[in-house]
Structures are given as structure tokens and as C-alpha cells.
Design an enzyme around this catalytic site. Structure first.
Site, PDB file in Angstrom:
ATOM      1  N   HIS A  34      42.075  39.915  31.602  1.00 22.40           N
ATOM      2  CA  HIS A  34      42.440  39.056  32.736  1.00 22.40           C
ATOM      3  C   HIS A  34      43.930  38.745  32.797  1.00 22.40           C
ATOM      4  O   HIS A  34      44.324  37.732  33.377  1.00 22.40           O
ATOM      5  CB  HIS A  34      41.604  37.762  32.703  1.00 22.40           C
ATOM      6  N   THR A  59      32.520  32.702  25.104  1.00 22.64           N
ATOM      7  CA  THR A  59      32.539  32.959  26.558  1.00 22.64           C
ATOM      8  C   THR A  59      31.204  32.566  27.178  1.00 22.64           C
ATOM      9  O   THR A  59      30.153  32.765  26.560  1.00 22.64           O
ATOM     10  CB  THR A  59      32.869  34.437  26.885  1.00 22.64           C
ATOM     11  N   ASN A 101      28.781  30.842  19.789  1.00 22.50           N
ATOM     12  CA  ASN A 101      29.033  29.859  20.848  1.00 22.50           C
ATOM     13  C   ASN A 101      28.157  28.642  20.549  1.00 22.50           C
ATOM     14  O   ASN A 101      26.977  28.806  20.235  1.00 22.50           O
ATOM     15  CB  ASN A 101      28.635  30.495  22.205  1.00 22.50           C
ATOM     16  N   CYS A 125      61.618  36.377  43.061  1.00 22.91           N
ATOM     17  CA  CYS A 125      62.145  37.627  42.490  1.00 22.91           C
ATOM     18  C   CYS A 125      63.539  37.874  43.077  1.00 22.91           C
ATOM     19  O   CYS A 125      63.884  37.325  44.128  1.00 22.91           O
ATOM     20  CB  CYS A 125      61.196  38.752  42.879  1.00 22.91           C
ATOM     21  N   CYS A 139      55.899  40.367  40.869  1.00 23.07           N
ATOM     22  CA  CYS A 139      56.464  40.114  42.194  1.00 23.07           C
ATOM     23  C   CYS A 139      55.450  40.488  43.273  1.00 23.07           C
ATOM     24  O   CYS A 139      54.865  41.563  43.239  1.00 23.07           O
ATOM     25  CB  CYS A 139      57.757  40.891  42.380  1.00 23.07           C
ATOM     26  N   GLN A 185      39.320  37.848  27.364  1.00 20.20           N
ATOM     27  CA  GLN A 185      39.457  37.362  28.750  1.00 20.20           C
ATOM     28  C   GLN A 185      40.556  36.307  28.808  1.00 20.20           C
ATOM     29  O   GLN A 185      40.923  35.850  29.885  1.00 20.20           O
ATOM     30  CB  GLN A 185      38.138  36.738  29.222  1.00 20.20           C
TER      31      GLN A 185
HETATM   32  C1  BJW Z   1      33.071  27.590  22.276  1.00 20.50           C
HETATM   33  C2  BJW Z   1      33.738  26.593  21.645  1.00 20.50           C
HETATM   34  C3  BJW Z   1      34.073  26.850  20.326  1.00 20.50           C
HETATM   35  C4  BJW Z   1      33.365  25.886  23.685  1.00 20.50           C
HETATM   36  N1  BJW Z   1      33.736  28.003  19.788  1.00 20.50           N
HETATM   37  N2  BJW Z   1      32.710  28.744  21.823  1.00 20.50           N
HETATM   38  C5  BJW Z   1      28.626  40.981  39.550  1.00 20.50           C
HETATM   39  C6  BJW Z   1      27.747  39.952  39.821  1.00 20.50           C
HETATM   40  C7  BJW Z   1      28.204  38.771  40.396  1.00 20.50           C
HETATM   41  C8  BJW Z   1      29.548  38.604  40.720  1.00 20.50           C
HETATM   42  C9  BJW Z   1      30.413  39.627  40.441  1.00 20.50           C
HETATM   43  C10 BJW Z   1      29.944  40.797  39.880  1.00 20.50           C
HETATM   44  N3  BJW Z   1      31.017  41.627  39.694  1.00 20.50           N
HETATM   45  C11 BJW Z   1      32.126  41.001  40.145  1.00 20.50           C
HETATM   46  C12 BJW Z   1      31.795  39.782  40.607  1.00 20.50           C
HETATM   47  C13 BJW Z   1      32.731  38.787  41.208  1.00 20.50           C
HETATM   48  C14 BJW Z   1      33.482  37.989  40.184  1.00 20.50           C
HETATM   49  C15 BJW Z   1      32.474  37.273  39.275  1.00 20.50           C
HETATM   50  O1  BJW Z   1      32.210  37.636  38.169  1.00 20.50           O
HETATM   51  N4  BJW Z   1      31.914  36.184  39.770  1.00 20.50           N
HETATM   52  C16 BJW Z   1      30.913  35.423  39.013  1.00 20.50           C
HETATM   53  C17 BJW Z   1      31.563  34.152  38.456  1.00 20.50           C
HETATM   54  C18 BJW Z   1      29.777  35.120  39.909  1.00 20.50           C
HETATM   55  N5  BJW Z   1      34.360  38.828  39.405  1.00 20.50           N
HETATM   56  C19 BJW Z   1      35.573  39.182  39.842  1.00 20.50           C
HETATM   57  O2  BJW Z   1      35.975  38.834  40.950  1.00 20.50           O
HETATM   58  C20 BJW Z   1      36.422  40.077  38.978  1.00 20.50           C
HETATM   59  N6  BJW Z   1      36.942  41.145  39.725  1.00 20.50           N
HETATM   60  C21 BJW Z   1      36.167  42.125  40.226  1.00 20.50           C
HETATM   61  O3  BJW Z   1      35.009  42.201  39.986  1.00 20.50           O
HETATM   62  O4  BJW Z   1      36.865  42.998  41.012  1.00 20.50           O
HETATM   63  C22 BJW Z   1      36.142  44.003  41.699  1.00 20.50           C
HETATM   64  C23 BJW Z   1      37.183  44.909  42.332  1.00 20.50           C
HETATM   65  C24 BJW Z   1      37.193  46.233  42.035  1.00 20.50           C
HETATM   66  C25 BJW Z   1      38.151  47.083  42.614  1.00 20.50           C
HETATM   67  C26 BJW Z   1      39.089  46.533  43.483  1.00 20.50           C
HETATM   68  C27 BJW Z   1      39.103  45.191  43.765  1.00 20.50           C
HETATM   69  C28 BJW Z   1      38.143  44.360  43.191  1.00 20.50           C
HETATM   70  C29 BJW Z   1      37.652  39.330  38.461  1.00 20.50           C
HETATM   71  C30 BJW Z   1      37.322  38.207  37.556  1.00 20.50           C
HETATM   72  C31 BJW Z   1      38.603  37.454  37.181  1.00 20.50           C
HETATM   73  C32 BJW Z   1      38.351  36.182  36.412  1.00 20.50           C
HETATM   74  N7  BJW Z   1      39.530  35.402  36.360  1.00 20.50           N
HETATM   75  C33 BJW Z   1      39.553  34.159  35.619  1.00 20.50           C
HETATM   76  C34 BJW Z   1      40.930  33.493  35.828  1.00 20.50           C
HETATM   77  C35 BJW Z   1      41.995  34.231  35.013  1.00 20.50           C
HETATM   78  C36 BJW Z   1      43.314  33.557  35.078  1.00 20.50           C
HETATM   79  C37 BJW Z   1      43.286  32.200  34.430  1.00 20.50           C
HETATM   80  O5  BJW Z   1      43.045  32.085  33.228  1.00 20.50           O
HETATM   81  O6  BJW Z   1      43.495  31.239  35.169  1.00 20.50           O
HETATM   82  O7  BJW Z   1      39.331  34.405  34.230  1.00 20.50           O
HETATM   83  S1  BJW Z   1      38.204  33.096  36.053  1.00 20.50           S
HETATM   84  C38 BJW Z   1      37.970  32.453  34.411  1.00 20.50           C
HETATM   85  O8  BJW Z   1      36.662  32.833  33.936  1.00 20.50           O
HETATM   86  C39 BJW Z   1      38.987  33.175  33.537  1.00 20.50           C
HETATM   87  C40 BJW Z   1      38.185  33.463  32.296  1.00 20.50           C
HETATM   88  O9  BJW Z   1      38.771  34.513  31.575  1.00 20.50           O
HETATM   89  C41 BJW Z   1      36.823  33.781  32.862  1.00 20.50           C
HETATM   90  C42 BJW Z   1      35.708  33.649  31.875  1.00 20.50           C
HETATM   91  O10 BJW Z   1      35.571  32.348  31.425  1.00 20.50           O
HETATM   92  P1  BJW Z   1      35.248  32.068  29.885  1.00 20.50           P
HETATM   93  O11 BJW Z   1      36.350  32.547  29.054  1.00 20.50           O
HETATM   94  O12 BJW Z   1      33.900  32.570  29.585  1.00 20.50           O
HETATM   95  O13 BJW Z   1      35.327  30.469  29.843  1.00 20.50           O
HETATM   96  P2  BJW Z   1      34.178  29.366  30.181  1.00 20.50           P
HETATM   97  O14 BJW Z   1      34.860  28.060  30.348  1.00 20.50           O
HETATM   98  O15 BJW Z   1      33.325  29.815  31.287  1.00 20.50           O
HETATM   99  O16 BJW Z   1      33.265  29.339  28.883  1.00 20.50           O
HETATM  100  C43 BJW Z   1      33.740  28.855  27.640  1.00 20.50           C
HETATM  101  C44 BJW Z   1      32.642  29.028  26.613  1.00 20.50           C
HETATM  102  O17 BJW Z   1      33.149  28.636  25.352  1.00 20.50           O
HETATM  103  C45 BJW Z   1      31.409  28.141  26.871  1.00 20.50           C
HETATM  104  O18 BJW Z   1      30.230  28.952  26.815  1.00 20.50           O
HETATM  105  C46 BJW Z   1      31.427  27.149  25.710  1.00 20.50           C
HETATM  106  O19 BJW Z   1      30.128  26.767  25.268  1.00 20.50           O
HETATM  107  C47 BJW Z   1      32.154  27.932  24.657  1.00 20.50           C
HETATM  108  N8  BJW Z   1      32.831  27.130  23.640  1.00 20.50           N
HETATM  109  N9  BJW Z   1      33.912  25.524  22.545  1.00 20.50           N
HETATM  110  C48 BJW Z   1      33.063  28.935  20.534  1.00 20.50           C
HETATM  111  N10 BJW Z   1      34.727  25.892  19.614  1.00 20.50           N
HETATM  112 ZN    ZN Z   2      60.448  41.671  43.802  1.00 19.21          ZN
END
Ligand code: BJW
Ligand code: ZN
Length: 245
Positions: A121, A190, A215, A150, A129, A103
Site C-alpha cells: 500500500h 490485519t 491477532n 512539485c 506528483c 500493508q
Molecule cells: C493486533 C494488535 C496487536 C490490534 N498485535 N494484531 C473484493 C471484494 C470486495 C471489495 C474489493 C475486492 N477487491 C477490491 C475491492 C475494493 C477495495 C476493498 O478491499 N474494499 C473492502 C474494504 C470492501 N480494495 C481496493 O480498492 C484496493 N484496490 C483495488 O482493488 O484496485 C483494483 C484496481 C485494479 C486495477 C486498476 C485500478 C484498480 C486498494 C486497497 C487500498 C487500501 N488502502 C488503505 C490506505 C493506505 C494508506 C494509508 O495507510 O492511509 O490501506 S485502507 C487501510 O486498510 C490501509 C491498510 O493497509 C488496510 C488494511 O487494514 P489493516 O492493516 O488490516 O488494519 P485494521 O485496522 O483493519 O486491522 C488491524 C488489526 O490489527 C485488527 O484485526 C486488530 O485486531 C489487530 N491488532 N492490535 C496483532 N498488538
Molecule cells: Zn510534477
């Protein structure tokens, strides 16, 4: 600090030649000095995700959103892969069917040598663009002026996946297919709350895989995981590889 020892079952599964899926999140880059999203001190502390990680936020104020990503680029450019990234890269060298689904957008897996991978992601180091749809690599550690434009005149956006946007179809399909056939699935750093990525370990479990969470903190997946290794990925993963060597 000592951490939980891997079970004999896990060590045996690591030695097998059966399909292995690794799903990673921001925690895997934490030990490289990159902030996670949802933890205290994380990228979103004091920030409403809806203000920076949605297409609506970008349409409202592209410069503000770009400033956030530009700061992330500067941080990313200074960071290096850590032992967790390297351990994951070495897992694919065993020659077994393998896929890393990340991710993360920071590019550290690639820099550690991972090749059998999909980016769910997008990438911090690519731009797209908003007008003509062209997408290309842009690895400048800082972009000036913001927002960049662009050649067609429209503004560029980071080629990342925001809330409400679809994941790259082929990348997700590949990850889903591996979730269904994997005998082992490692879920590393994650919070397992963002879908559809969080559905991958669920699918792996449903298909009978042994799902291991690495984690330091519990997540909504923890109660369902076959095994939880609580600790930092940069310590747990190298120890795991050593135990299976
Ligand atoms: C350690 C550590 C160490 C600390 N060792 N560990 C079903 C149910 C509910 C909602 C939805 C659903 N399906 C879809 C949704 C909506 C939404 C969603 O999920 N919302 C929920 C939050 C409620 N999802 C979407 O909108 C997705 N799209 C979609 O579903 O589209 C449908 C569609 C279909 C067809 C046409 C059109 C639409 C898209 C999701 C995009 C997420 N984007 C982001 C930003 C990316 C760009 C950027 O980086 O800025 O992605 S959000 C952010 O969260 C980022 C990450 O990749 C993602 C996950 O976060 P991650 O990596 O888990 O980080 P943290 O901070 O949450 O956790 C870190 C962990 O590390 C912690 O647990 C710590 O304990 C641990 N840790 N140190 C190991 N040393
Ligand atoms: Zn363009």
C-alpha cells in the site's frame, strides 16, 4: 499474560528451510503506539474512509487529506519498531526463501531491518506528483505548507494506495508468487478485509500452505486459518521464535 502455545507442527515448519510468507497489517505497529484503522480509537473512528482514503476525496479537498497524512507522519516519526517488527526481521536471516508483504506505510519494518519485503500500500514517507508523476522519498516529519507542490507546479500526493487504486504491480505479483509456493504463511495484525491483500492468505491456503493468524481479535480469515494464535504480535512472535530456536 499467557498466550496459546504454538503447535508442534508450527514449530517444525518454522525450523524448516522451506518458503515463508509473512503478511502484516496495522496491528503489528499497534505496540509501537501507532493507531490501527478499524478498531475503536483507530485512525478511522469518526472518519469516513471515503473522506480520506480515496482519490476522489483528495481531488475534492487535498489539504484535508494531507492534514490526515501529516498527523500520521508526526506519529510515525516518533514511533520505534517493536519486538514484533524485530522478530519478523530476524525470520529473514534464517536464509530460507522469505518474503514480507506489508500493508503498512509507516516504515517500521524497514527500520527494524527487514529487507526482503514488498510494500503493498505504498509509503507514508514518499510523495508523488499528480502532474508529472515523479515520485521520491520525503521523510520530513511535518510538511509545510499543505498541500505541497512539485517543481512542475502541480500538487503532490502521498505515495500510498487508496481505495479503487491498483496496488504496485510488481510488489503484488511478488507477494502472490510467494503465496503460491510458501509452505508457511504468517498473517499478523490485519483485519483481513481489504482486498487484494486479503486474497494472499486465501491463495496460500489454496496452494496447501499452513496459514497461521496472529491477532488478539478474530477476523474473517480465522475460521479458515490452520492455526490461530490470539494475542498481541509483540508477545506472540518473539515467543514463537524462541520455541523454534
Ligand atoms: C493486533 C494488535 C496487536 C490490534 N498485535 N494484531 C473484493 C471484494 C470486495 C471489495 C474489493 C475486492 N477487491 C477490491 C475491492 C475494493 C477495495 C476493498 O478491499 N474494499 C473492502 C474494504 C470492501 N480494495 C481496493 O480498492 C484496493 N484496490 C483495488 O482493488 O484496485 C483494483 C484496481 C485494479 C486495477 C486498476 C485500478 C484498480 C486498494 C486497497 C487500498 C487500501 N488502502 C488503505 C490506505 C493506505 C494508506 C494509508 O495507510 O492511509 O490501506 S485502507 C487501510 O486498510 C490501509 C491498510 O493497509 C488496510 C488494511 O487494514 P489493516 O492493516 O488490516 O488494519 P485494521 O485496522 O483493519 O486491522 C488491524 C488489526 O490489527 C485488527 O484485526 C486488530 O485486531 C489487530 N491488532 N492490535 C496483532 N498488538
Ligand atoms: Zn510534477
Amino acid at each position: 499474560m499467557s498466550h496459546p502455545a504454538p503447535s508442534p507442527r508450527l514449530v517444525a515448519l518454522l525450523r524448516e528451510r522451506t518458503p515463508l510468507l509473512v503478511l502484516t497489517g496495522a496491528g503489528v505497529s499497534r505496540e509501537s503506539g501507532i493507531a490501527t484503522f478499524r478498531e475503536a480509537g483507530g485512525l478511522w473512528e469518526g472518519v469516513d474512509p471515503a473522506e480520506v482514503a480515496t482519490p476522489e476525496a483528495f481531488a475534492r479537498d487535498p489539504r484535508r487529506v494531507w492534514c490526515f497524512y501529516d498527523a500520521r507522519r508526526r506519529q510515525g516519526a516518533q514511533a520505534s519498531p517493536n519486538p514484533a517488527h524485530r522478530a519478523i526481521a530476524s525470520l529473514e536471516e534464517t536464509g530460507r526463501p522469505f518474503l514480507l508483504a506489508t500493508q503498512n506505510v509507516d516504515g517500521l519494518h524497514e527500520r527494524a531491518g527487514s529487507r526482503a519485503m514488498v510494500r503493498l500500500h505504498g509509503s507514508l514517507w514518499r510523495v508523488r506528483c499528480t502532474g508529472c508523476g515523479d515520485e521520491w522519498e520525503d521523510d520530513r516529519p511535518a510538511i509545510d505548507p499543505l498541500p505541497p507542490a512539485c517543481a512542475c507546479g502541480a500538487i503532490l500526493r502521498p505515495a500510498v494506495v487508496w481505495f479503487g487504486e491498483a496496488l504496485p504491480q510488481q510488489a503484488f505479483a511478488q507477494a502472490q508468487a510467494m503465496a503460491r509456493r510458501a509452505s508457511l504463511c504468517l498473517v499478523v495484525g490485519t483485519s483481513a478485509v481489504v482486498y487484494p491483500a486479503a486474497a494472499l492468505p486465501e491463495a496460500a491456503l489454496a496452494a496447501g500452505a499452513y496459514v497461521v493468524e496472529i491477532n488478539p481479535e478474530p477476523t474473517p480469515l480465522s475460521p479458515f486459518a490452520s492455526e490461530v494464535l490470539a494475542g498481541p504480535a509483540g508477545e506472540i512472535l518473539p515467543a514463537l521464535l524462541e520455541a523454534a530456536a
